[in-house]
Design a protein around this motif. Structure first.
Motif, PDB file in Angstrom:
ATOM      1  N   THR A  93      15.619 -78.312  48.550  1.00  0.00           N
ATOM      2  CA  THR A  93      16.551 -77.516  49.502  1.00  0.00           C
ATOM      3  C   THR A  93      16.041 -75.921  49.603  1.00  0.00           C
ATOM      4  OG1 THR A  93      18.385 -79.006  48.886  1.00  0.00           O
ATOM      5  CG2 THR A  93      18.858 -76.894  49.684  1.00  0.00           C
ATOM      6  N   HIS A  94      15.687 -75.408  48.637  1.00  0.00           N
ATOM      7  CA  HIS A  94      15.341 -74.090  48.863  1.00  0.00           C
ATOM      8  C   HIS A  94      14.136 -73.776  49.673  1.00  0.00           C
ATOM      9  CE1 HIS A  94      15.458 -70.008  47.386  1.00  0.00           C
ATOM     10  NE2 HIS A  94      14.060 -69.982  47.652  1.00  0.00           N
ATOM     11  N   ILE A  95      13.153 -74.864  49.500  1.00  0.00           N
ATOM     12  CA  ILE A  95      11.859 -74.759  50.416  1.00  0.00           C
ATOM     13  C   ILE A  95      12.039 -75.204  51.666  1.00  0.00           C
ATOM     14  CG2 ILE A  95       9.752 -75.754  50.727  1.00  0.00           C
ATOM     15  CD1 ILE A  95       9.559 -76.188  47.465  1.00  0.00           C
ATOM     16  N   ASP A  96      13.223 -76.061  51.889  1.00  0.00           N
ATOM     17  CA  ASP A  96      13.407 -76.137  53.107  1.00  0.00           C
ATOM     18  C   ASP A  96      14.343 -74.964  53.877  1.00  0.00           C
ATOM     19  OD1 ASP A  96      14.059 -78.559  55.177  1.00  0.00           O
ATOM     20  OD2 ASP A  96      16.200 -78.055  55.050  1.00  0.00           O
ATOM     21  N   TYR A  97      14.804 -74.148  53.242  1.00  0.00           N
ATOM     22  CA  TYR A  97      15.409 -73.189  53.888  1.00  0.00           C
ATOM     23  C   TYR A  97      14.196 -72.195  54.285  1.00  0.00           C
ATOM     24  CZ  TYR A  97      20.374 -73.882  54.163  1.00  0.00           C
ATOM     25  OH  TYR A  97      21.757 -74.297  54.487  1.00  0.00           O
ATOM     26  N   ALA A  98      13.327 -72.027  53.102  1.00  0.00           N
ATOM     27  CA  ALA A  98      12.179 -70.997  53.212  1.00  0.00           C
ATOM     28  C   ALA A  98      11.295 -71.407  54.734  1.00  0.00           C
ATOM     29  CB  ALA A  98      11.443 -71.130  52.189  1.00  0.00           C
ATOM     30  N   GLU A 103      13.226 -66.987  59.344  1.00  0.00           N
ATOM     31  CA  GLU A 103      13.535 -65.835  59.878  1.00  0.00           C
ATOM     32  C   GLU A 103      14.817 -65.300  59.105  1.00  0.00           C
ATOM     33  OE1 GLU A 103      14.173 -67.079  63.866  1.00  0.00           O
ATOM     34  OE2 GLU A 103      12.028 -66.580  64.303  1.00  0.00           O
ATOM     35  N   THR A 104      15.659 -66.056  58.942  1.00  0.00           N
ATOM     36  CA  THR A 104      16.981 -65.786  58.138  1.00  0.00           C
ATOM     37  C   THR A 104      16.810 -65.718  56.623  1.00  0.00           C
ATOM     38  OG1 THR A 104      18.068 -67.179  59.720  1.00  0.00           O
ATOM     39  CG2 THR A 104      19.411 -66.427  57.828  1.00  0.00           C
ATOM     40  N   PHE A 105      15.782 -66.522  56.322  1.00  0.00           N
ATOM     41  CA  PHE A 105      15.513 -66.506  54.937  1.00  0.00           C
ATOM     42  C   PHE A 105      14.956 -65.219  54.485  1.00  0.00           C
ATOM     43  CE2 PHE A 105      12.701 -67.710  51.118  1.00  0.00           C
ATOM     44  CZ  PHE A 105      13.536 -68.285  50.493  1.00  0.00           C
ATOM     45  N   ASN A 106      13.865 -64.694  55.388  1.00  0.00           N
ATOM     46  CA  ASN A 106      13.167 -63.515  55.328  1.00  0.00           C
ATOM     47  C   ASN A 106      14.101 -62.168  55.268  1.00  0.00           C
ATOM     48  OD1 ASN A 106      10.837 -61.933  54.834  1.00  0.00           O
ATOM     49  ND2 ASN A 106      10.904 -61.203  57.142  1.00  0.00           N
ATOM     50  N   MET A 107      15.308 -62.297  55.890  1.00  0.00           N
ATOM     51  CA  MET A 107      16.126 -61.027  55.750  1.00  0.00           C
ATOM     52  C   MET A 107      17.057 -61.293  54.547  1.00  0.00           C
ATOM     53  SD  MET A 107      17.875 -61.728  59.698  1.00  0.00           S
ATOM     54  CE  MET A 107      19.293 -60.477  59.101  1.00  0.00           C
ATOM     55  N   ALA A 162       8.228 -67.981  43.163  1.00  0.00           N
ATOM     56  CA  ALA A 162       7.369 -68.910  43.744  1.00  0.00           C
ATOM     57  C   ALA A 162       7.644 -69.492  45.198  1.00  0.00           C
ATOM     58  CB  ALA A 162       6.835 -70.110  42.861  1.00  0.00           C
ATOM     59  N   MET A 163       8.901 -69.882  45.165  1.00  0.00           N
ATOM     60  CA  MET A 163       9.437 -70.670  46.490  1.00  0.00           C
ATOM     61  C   MET A 163       9.581 -69.684  47.481  1.00  0.00           C
ATOM     62  SD  MET A 163      12.130 -73.500  44.893  1.00  0.00           S
ATOM     63  CE  MET A 163      13.138 -72.579  44.154  1.00  0.00           C
ATOM     64  N   ASN A 164       9.971 -68.358  47.294  1.00  0.00           N
ATOM     65  CA  ASN A 164      10.314 -67.513  48.153  1.00  0.00           C
ATOM     66  C   ASN A 164       8.879 -66.986  49.021  1.00  0.00           C
ATOM     67  OD1 ASN A 164      12.871 -67.428  47.750  1.00  0.00           O
ATOM     68  ND2 ASN A 164      12.892 -65.280  46.467  1.00  0.00           N
ATOM     69  N   TRP A 165       7.764 -67.218  48.123  1.00  0.00           N
ATOM     70  CA  TRP A 165       6.520 -66.768  48.756  1.00  0.00           C
ATOM     71  C   TRP A 165       6.158 -67.697  49.973  1.00  0.00           C
ATOM     72  CZ3 TRP A 165       4.567 -62.268  49.004  1.00  0.00           C
ATOM     73  CH2 TRP A 165       3.208 -62.185  49.358  1.00  0.00           C
ATOM     74  N   ILE A 166       6.523 -68.910  49.841  1.00  0.00           N
ATOM     75  CA  ILE A 166       6.457 -70.046  50.923  1.00  0.00           C
ATOM     76  C   ILE A 166       6.177 -69.332  52.393  1.00  0.00           C
ATOM     77  CG2 ILE A 166       6.766 -72.271  52.028  1.00  0.00           C
ATOM     78  CD1 ILE A 166       7.570 -73.106  48.966  1.00  0.00           C
ATOM     79  N   GLN A 167       7.095 -68.840  52.526  1.00  0.00           N
ATOM     80  CA  GLN A 167       7.789 -68.315  53.861  1.00  0.00           C
ATOM     81  C   GLN A 167       6.408 -67.386  54.338  1.00  0.00           C
ATOM     82  OE1 GLN A 167       9.243 -65.141  55.005  1.00  0.00           O
ATOM     83  NE2 GLN A 167       9.103 -64.474  53.004  1.00  0.00           N
ATOM     84  N   GLN A 168       5.595 -66.790  53.468  1.00  0.00           N
ATOM     85  CA  GLN A 168       4.698 -65.924  53.843  1.00  0.00           C
ATOM     86  C   GLN A 168       3.492 -66.514  54.366  1.00  0.00           C
ATOM     87  OE1 GLN A 168       5.067 -62.486  54.057  1.00  0.00           O
ATOM     88  NE2 GLN A 168       6.996 -62.506  53.126  1.00  0.00           N
ATOM     89  N   TRP A 169       3.136 -67.813  53.733  1.00  0.00           N
ATOM     90  CA  TRP A 169       1.968 -68.522  54.036  1.00  0.00           C
ATOM     91  C   TRP A 169       2.186 -69.706  54.927  1.00  0.00           C
ATOM     92  CZ3 TRP A 169       1.817 -73.291  52.222  1.00  0.00           C
ATOM     93  CH2 TRP A 169       2.613 -73.566  50.898  1.00  0.00           C
TER      94      TRP A 169
END
Length: 194
Positions: A93-98, A103-107, A162-169
């Motif tokens: 679920t967390h990765i799905d949001y990431a 855009e929202t997740f980054n905020m 680790a999961m939060n970094w996904i949205q960077q790459w």
């Protein structure tokens, strides 16, 4: 609910989604109410019918995504399955949001950079509550002898980091699908708890 109330809620949602896009593209300080309004073919003044000011709008953006994510995590938290499976579902679920709500997740990650007033504390508390769902499952797994870690808080921070970094790459056209990434991340991250 009256039709007029439904229309107002729908318009607020459109404004929030537009604001999320612009803030992530330009940054909180550089994004203006004029740009948000222009994206929706509205006047700046009409935005103030729905939100007091830019900070109120940004607060609503954070509130929306955190509430939705928490609702989904809470379902997994309460499922009657092994703690390892609960945590696996929470990771997915967390990765799905990431990925899907990038855009929202980054905020959310940069929350304290965007809100500097009394609106910050309620959202920080909500973000802490979100993190606590992971703590609860990890602690439950320790007590049920499914996990053998000595530092649950550190492990939770490693998981989320680790999961939060996904949205960077992550790129939709990349070599792996979202589902494959969710599977790989779940498998590797759960090994931290054994």
């Amino acid at each position: 609910m009256k039709l007029s109330e439904k229309k107002m809620l729908k318009k607020k949602e459109e404004i929030i989604l537009s604001a999320i896009k612009i803030v992530n593209r330009k940054g909180y300080q550089s994004a203006t109410m004029e740009e948000i309004a222009a994206e929706l073919l509205m006047t700046k003044g009409s935005l103030y019918y729905y939100f007091k000011n830019k900070e109120d709008l940004i607060f609503q953006c954070h509130e929306r995504v955190l509430s939705n994510a928490m609702d989904e995590l809470k379902v997994h938290l309460e499922e009657q399955v092994f703690y390892e499976e609960r945590l696996r579902r929470m990771i997915v679920t967390h990765i799905d949001y990431a990925i899907e709500e990038k855009e929202t997740f980054n905020m959310i990650i940069k929350l304290d950079e965007m809100l500097l007033t009394d609106k910050l504390n309620p959202l920080l508390e909500k973000r802490n509550a979100y993190e606590s769902y992971f703590d609860q499952v990890i602690q439950g797994g320790i007590e049920a002898n499914e996990f053998t870690i000595a530092e649950p808080k550190i492990v939770r921070m490693i998981l989320l980091g680790a999961m939060n970094w996904i949205q960077q790459w992550y790129r939709p056209a990349g070599e792996m699908t979202k589902e494959k990434i969710q599977e790989i991340y779940s498998d590797y991250l759960l090994k931290l708890l054994k």
